[in-house]
Design a protein around this motif. Structure first.
Motif, PDB file in Angstrom:
ATOM      1  N   ARG A  10      33.570  13.139  26.552  1.00 12.57           N
ATOM      2  CA  ARG A  10      35.024  13.319  26.664  1.00 12.57           C
ATOM      3  C   ARG A  10      35.604  11.908  26.712  1.00 12.57           C
ATOM      4  NH1 ARG A  10      36.351  16.698  31.366  1.00 12.57           N
ATOM      5  NH2 ARG A  10      35.607  14.883  32.480  1.00 12.57           N
ATOM      6  N   THR A  11      36.616  11.657  25.902  1.00 12.52           N
ATOM      7  CA  THR A  11      37.188  10.308  25.802  1.00 12.52           C
ATOM      8  C   THR A  11      38.712  10.375  25.829  1.00 12.52           C
ATOM      9  OG1 THR A  11      37.420  10.270  23.389  1.00 12.52           O
ATOM     10  CG2 THR A  11      35.288   9.639  24.274  1.00 12.52           C
ATOM     11  N   ASP A  12      39.330   9.206  25.949  1.00 12.87           N
ATOM     12  CA  ASP A  12      40.778   9.151  25.801  1.00 12.87           C
ATOM     13  C   ASP A  12      41.117   9.238  24.311  1.00 12.87           C
ATOM     14  OD1 ASP A  12      40.325   6.613  24.671  1.00 12.87           O
ATOM     15  OD2 ASP A  12      41.026   5.537  26.438  1.00 12.87           O
ATOM     16  N   LYS A  13      42.384   9.262  23.994  1.00 12.05           N
ATOM     17  CA  LYS A  13      42.780   9.463  22.589  1.00 12.05           C
ATOM     18  C   LYS A  13      42.443   8.292  21.678  1.00 12.05           C
ATOM     19  CE  LYS A  13      47.615   8.424  23.608  1.00 12.05           C
ATOM     20  NZ  LYS A  13      48.955   8.987  23.603  1.00 12.05           N
ATOM     21  N   GLN A  55      34.376  15.746  15.990  1.00 13.51           N
ATOM     22  CA  GLN A  55      35.287  15.006  16.844  1.00 13.51           C
ATOM     23  C   GLN A  55      36.601  15.771  16.935  1.00 13.51           C
ATOM     24  OE1 GLN A  55      37.219  11.233  15.432  1.00 13.51           O
ATOM     25  NE2 GLN A  55      35.780  10.372  16.908  1.00 13.51           N
ATOM     26  N   SER A  56      37.118  15.930  18.150  1.00 12.94           N
ATOM     27  CA  SER A  56      38.382  16.647  18.323  1.00 12.94           C
ATOM     28  C   SER A  56      39.531  15.657  18.457  1.00 12.94           C
ATOM     29  CB  SER A  56      38.329  17.537  19.567  1.00 12.94           C
ATOM     30  OG  SER A  56      38.420  16.747  20.741  1.00 12.94           O
ATOM     31  N   GLN A  57      40.730  16.202  18.464  1.00 11.47           N
ATOM     32  CA  GLN A  57      41.943  15.419  18.655  1.00 11.47           C
ATOM     33  C   GLN A  57      42.660  15.914  19.904  1.00 11.47           C
ATOM     34  OE1 GLN A  57      42.703  12.831  16.564  1.00 11.47           O
ATOM     35  NE2 GLN A  57      40.724  13.316  15.649  1.00 11.47           N
ATOM     36  N   CYS A  58      43.534  15.094  20.436  1.00 17.00           N
ATOM     37  CA  CYS A  58      44.367  15.547  21.548  1.00 17.00           C
ATOM     38  C   CYS A  58      45.251  16.695  21.065  1.00 17.00           C
ATOM     39  CB  CYS A  58      45.267  14.419  22.037  1.00 17.00           C
ATOM     40  SG  CYS A  58      44.399  13.085  22.850  1.00 17.00           S
ATOM     41  N   THR A  59      45.659  17.535  21.985  1.00 19.47           N
ATOM     42  CA  THR A  59      46.574  18.629  21.656  1.00 19.47           C
ATOM     43  C   THR A  59      47.757  18.570  22.616  1.00 19.47           C
ATOM     44  OG1 THR A  59      45.556  20.208  23.178  1.00 19.47           O
ATOM     45  CG2 THR A  59      44.611  20.080  20.964  1.00 19.47           C
ATOM     46  N   GLU A  61      48.235  20.558  24.906  1.00 22.50           N
ATOM     47  CA  GLU A  61      47.735  20.946  26.224  1.00 22.50           C
ATOM     48  C   GLU A  61      46.809  19.911  26.860  1.00 22.50           C
ATOM     49  OE1 GLU A  61      46.678  23.427  23.617  1.00 22.50           O
ATOM     50  OE2 GLU A  61      48.707  24.200  23.648  1.00 22.50           O
ATOM     51  N   THR A  62      46.264  18.977  26.075  1.00 24.96           N
ATOM     52  CA  THR A  62      45.297  18.013  26.613  1.00 24.96           C
ATOM     53  C   THR A  62      45.675  16.593  26.215  1.00 24.96           C
ATOM     54  OG1 THR A  62      43.846  18.101  24.687  1.00 24.96           O
ATOM     55  CG2 THR A  62      43.403  19.682  26.440  1.00 24.96           C
ATOM     56  N   ASP A  63      45.279  15.639  27.034  1.00 19.55           N
ATOM     57  CA  ASP A  63      45.476  14.230  26.699  1.00 19.55           C
ATOM     58  C   ASP A  63      44.136  13.522  26.520  1.00 19.55           C
ATOM     59  OD1 ASP A  63      44.694  14.286  29.325  1.00 19.55           O
ATOM     60  OD2 ASP A  63      46.165  12.811  30.022  1.00 19.55           O
ATOM     61  N   TYR A  64      43.087  14.296  26.247  1.00 15.87           N
ATOM     62  CA  TYR A  64      41.759  13.749  26.022  1.00 15.87           C
ATOM     63  C   TYR A  64      41.146  14.414  24.796  1.00 15.87           C
ATOM     64  CZ  TYR A  64      40.868  17.958  28.756  1.00 15.87           C
ATOM     65  OH  TYR A  64      40.890  19.248  29.226  1.00 15.87           O
ATOM     66  N   GLU A  65      40.094  13.802  24.296  1.00 12.10           N
ATOM     67  CA  GLU A  65      39.402  14.293  23.108  1.00 12.10           C
ATOM     68  C   GLU A  65      37.921  14.440  23.420  1.00 12.10           C
ATOM     69  OE1 GLU A  65      40.287  11.632  19.881  1.00 12.10           O
ATOM     70  OE2 GLU A  65      42.438  11.963  20.068  1.00 12.10           O
ATOM     71  N   TYR A  66      37.226  15.111  22.523  1.00 17.23           N
ATOM     72  CA  TYR A  66      35.776  15.276  22.636  1.00 17.23           C
ATOM     73  C   TYR A  66      35.124  14.698  21.392  1.00 17.23           C
ATOM     74  CZ  TYR A  66      36.778  18.522  26.423  1.00 17.23           C
ATOM     75  OH  TYR A  66      37.225  19.071  27.598  1.00 17.23           O
ATOM     76  N   ASP A  67      33.913  14.231  21.577  1.00 18.97           N
ATOM     77  CA  ASP A  67      33.163  13.624  20.483  1.00 18.97           C
ATOM     78  C   ASP A  67      31.697  13.997  20.652  1.00 18.97           C
ATOM     79  OD1 ASP A  67      32.600  12.039  18.294  1.00 18.97           O
ATOM     80  OD2 ASP A  67      32.698  10.157  19.392  1.00 18.97           O
ATOM     81  N   ILE A  68      31.073  14.490  19.586  1.00 15.92           N
ATOM     82  CA  ILE A  68      29.644  14.787  19.604  1.00 15.92           C
ATOM     83  C   ILE A  68      28.944  13.737  18.747  1.00 15.92           C
ATOM     84  CG2 ILE A  68      27.835  16.417  18.964  1.00 15.92           C
ATOM     85  CD1 ILE A  68      29.863  18.680  19.367  1.00 15.92           C
ATOM     86  N   VAL A  69      27.971  13.078  19.353  1.00  8.21           N
ATOM     87  CA  VAL A  69      27.195  12.053  18.657  1.00  8.21           C
ATOM     88  C   VAL A  69      25.785  12.588  18.447  1.00  8.21           C
ATOM     89  CG1 VAL A  69      26.331   9.689  18.743  1.00  8.21           C
ATOM     90  CG2 VAL A  69      28.569  10.236  19.724  1.00  8.21           C
ATOM     91  N   GLU A  70      25.313  12.493  17.225  1.00  6.86           N
ATOM     92  CA  GLU A  70      23.967  12.970  16.884  1.00  6.86           C
ATOM     93  C   GLU A  70      22.982  11.812  16.958  1.00  6.86           C
ATOM     94  OE1 GLU A  70      21.967  14.009  12.714  1.00  6.86           O
ATOM     95  OE2 GLU A  70      23.507  15.454  13.282  1.00  6.86           O
TER      96      GLU A  70
END
Length: 79
Positions: A10-13, A55-59, A61-70
């Protein structure tokens, strides 16, 4: 033989390294998406995580993003 694992962050934007918080290391993208959902990810963010870049973007409803690293691990180093 190589094995793939996935780390969900979970990261910032801006995806700064200082903001990255490791939520789970899993054997599948599906498991990472489940953990993100349990953490409060929106349906839109889950859809983004399942996409090509994982990788997601802020919405609204949220001020954070998610990132999956393989990562690819050499199984001979694990045993």
């Amino acid at each position: 033989m190589a094995k793939k694992i996935y780390a969900l962050y979970r990261t910032d934007k801006w995806h700064t390294s200082a903001s990255s918080e490791l939520l789970v290391v899993a054997g599948s993208i599906r498991r990472c998406c489940k953990v993100a959902k349990d953490d409060g990810a929106t349906k839109e963010q889950i859809k983004d995580l399942r996409g090509y870049y994982h990788q997601s973007q802020c919405t609204d409803e949220t001020d954070y993003e998610y990132d999956i690293v393989e990562y690819t691990l050499n199984e001979s180093l694990i045993d």
